[in-house]
Design an enzyme around this catalytic site. Structure first.
Site, PDB file in Angstrom:
ATOM      1  N   ASN A  71      85.208  -5.176  65.791  1.00  0.00           N
ATOM      2  CA  ASN A  71      85.835  -6.434  65.379  1.00  0.00           C
ATOM      3  C   ASN A  71      85.775  -7.413  66.548  1.00  0.00           C
ATOM      4  O   ASN A  71      86.534  -7.291  67.494  1.00  0.00           O
ATOM      5  CB  ASN A  71      87.285  -6.136  64.962  1.00  0.00           C
ATOM      6  N   GLY A 116      95.106  -4.713  71.288  1.00  0.00           N
ATOM      7  CA  GLY A 116      94.880  -5.633  72.399  1.00  0.00           C
ATOM      8  C   GLY A 116      95.859  -5.467  73.549  1.00  0.00           C
ATOM      9  O   GLY A 116      95.915  -6.306  74.440  1.00  0.00           O
ATOM     10  N   SER A 143      93.364  -0.597  70.890  1.00  0.00           N
ATOM     11  CA  SER A 143      93.043  -0.236  72.271  1.00  0.00           C
ATOM     12  C   SER A 143      92.155   0.999  72.402  1.00  0.00           C
ATOM     13  O   SER A 143      92.272   1.763  73.361  1.00  0.00           O
ATOM     14  CB  SER A 143      94.328  -0.067  73.094  1.00  0.00           C
ATOM     15  N   LYS A 202      86.521 -10.462  66.557  1.00  0.00           N
ATOM     16  CA  LYS A 202      87.591 -11.480  66.467  1.00  0.00           C
ATOM     17  C   LYS A 202      87.021 -12.879  66.704  1.00  0.00           C
ATOM     18  O   LYS A 202      85.876 -13.133  66.358  1.00  0.00           O
ATOM     19  CB  LYS A 202      88.733 -11.129  67.417  1.00  0.00           C
ATOM     20  N   GLU A 235      96.573  -9.548  62.805  1.00  0.00           N
ATOM     21  CA  GLU A 235      96.638 -10.909  63.364  1.00  0.00           C
ATOM     22  C   GLU A 235      96.756 -11.935  62.253  1.00  0.00           C
ATOM     23  O   GLU A 235      97.427 -12.957  62.408  1.00  0.00           O
ATOM     24  CB  GLU A 235      95.405 -11.160  64.256  1.00  0.00           C
ATOM     25  N   GLU A 273      96.094   0.502  62.082  1.00  0.00           N
ATOM     26  CA  GLU A 273      96.132  -0.165  63.388  1.00  0.00           C
ATOM     27  C   GLU A 273      97.567  -0.535  63.735  1.00  0.00           C
ATOM     28  O   GLU A 273      98.062  -1.580  63.311  1.00  0.00           O
ATOM     29  CB  GLU A 273      95.290  -1.443  63.349  1.00  0.00           C
ATOM     30  N   HIS A 295      93.964  -7.835  58.435  1.00  0.00           N
ATOM     31  CA  HIS A 295      94.168  -7.559  59.857  1.00  0.00           C
ATOM     32  C   HIS A 295      95.544  -8.056  60.279  1.00  0.00           C
ATOM     33  O   HIS A 295      96.007  -9.102  59.818  1.00  0.00           O
ATOM     34  CB  HIS A 295      93.068  -8.225  60.689  1.00  0.00           C
TER      35      HIS A 295
HETATM   36  P1  PGA Z   1      91.684  -3.791  70.208  1.00  0.00           P
HETATM   37  O1  PGA Z   1      91.700  -4.443  68.733  1.00  0.00           O
HETATM   38  O2  PGA Z   1      90.683  -2.672  70.174  1.00  0.00           O
HETATM   39  O3  PGA Z   1      91.276  -4.912  71.110  1.00  0.00           O
HETATM   40  O4  PGA Z   1      93.071  -3.293  70.465  1.00  0.00           O
HETATM   41  C1  PGA Z   1      91.571  -3.654  67.596  1.00  0.00           C
HETATM   42  C2  PGA Z   1      91.628  -4.511  66.355  1.00  0.00           C
HETATM   43  O5  PGA Z   1      92.383  -5.490  66.332  1.00  0.00           O
HETATM   44  O6  PGA Z   1      90.919  -4.239  65.369  1.00  0.00           O
END
Ligand code: PGA
Length: 255
Positions: free
Chosen positions: A10, A172, A212, A12, A98, A166, A96
């Site tokens: 991803n 993140g 992460s 983003k 976010e 997740e 997601h």
């Molecule tokens: P990250 O993000 O690996 O940077 O923690 C994962 C995601 O949001 O899919």
């Protein structure tokens, strides 16, 4: 029944044209096991999708990071599921965290999006996960079950759904869930699918972990019986993404 391992990248809201081309070259040069062993899907921002689709090695697929909830039309700024199909984009990431938190996407809205995207022929990476506050108050399972139920209420065929667990506190933050923490939720989710949707769906639906994941922690997570792959954010933009794909398949191909 074997579930093929699934690695999503991803990207983003990251990247310039030059950076995107560099990432694609890196992926194209990586030595990766056969697509019969692992399914790899990368998800660039919308504007780079056709370019990435055209440059990317044929054994990798692409995903959009979102799409509109219904048929396109007078929805300024949105991208419809039909447009993705028209461009030959096979996958879309929906729900997601976010988008759930920053753009207030509700469980029901995400359920509607998943159902609509599937109905036009897209495959869906559907994301769920609890916040730190929800985990600390002991409601992790209730939260992810409610998020999954909102999808199950609208979807009858799960063949083209990959469920991405997740935990929001792990995204993140560099604070990855331990293999035990992740396995516990994946197992519970599979039980939930078994009891609420059906045995076949529970046995065949890939449940992948995100939050992460990196080259150093992926092997231990991959060894868990109910972790069927990863959705990788930050590390999917770096060369270690290839290590994540490789280490996962090494672990599971030995089973
Ligand atoms: P990250 O993000 O690996 O940077 O923690 C994962 C995601 O949001 O899919």
């Amino acid at each position: 029944m074997a579930r093929k391992f699934f690695i999503g990248g991803n990207w983003k809201c990251n990247g310039t044209l030059e950076e995107v081309k560099k990432i694609v070259s890196m992926l194209n040069e990586a030595e990766i096991p056969s697509e019969n062993v692992v399914e790899v899907v990368v998800s660039p921002p919308f504007v780079f999708l056709p370019l990435v689709e055209s440059l990317l090695r044929p054994d990798f697929q692409v995903a959009a990071q979102n799409c509109w909830v219904r048929k396109g039309g007078a929805f300024t700024g949105e991208i419809s599921a039909e447009m993705l199909v028209n461009l030959g984009i096979p996958f879309v990431i929906l729900g997601h965290s976010e988008r759930r938190s920053l753009l207030n996407e509700s469980n029901e809205f995400v359920g509607d999006k998943v159902a609509y995207a599937l109905s036009v022929g897209l495959k869906v990476i559907a994301c769920i996960g609890e916040t730190l506050q929800q985990r600390e108050s002991g409601s992790t399972m209730a939260v992810v079950a409610a998020q999954t139920k909102a999808i199950a209420d609208k979807v009858s065929n799960w063949t083209h759904v990959v469920l991405a667990y997740e935990p929001v506190w792990a995204i993140g933050t560099g604070k990855v869930a331990t293999p035990d923490q992740a396995q516990e939720v994946h197992l519970e989710l599979r039980k939930w699918l078994h009891d609420s949707v059906g045995a076949e769906v529970a046995a065949t639906t890939r449940i992948i972990y995100g939050g992460s994941v990196n080259g150093a922690n992926c092997r231990e997570l991959a060894a868990q019986p109910d972790i069927d792959g990863f959705l990788v954010g930050g590390a999917s933009l770096k060369p270690e993404f290839a290590d994540i794909i490789r280490s996962l398949t090494v672990m599971k191909s030995q089973l």
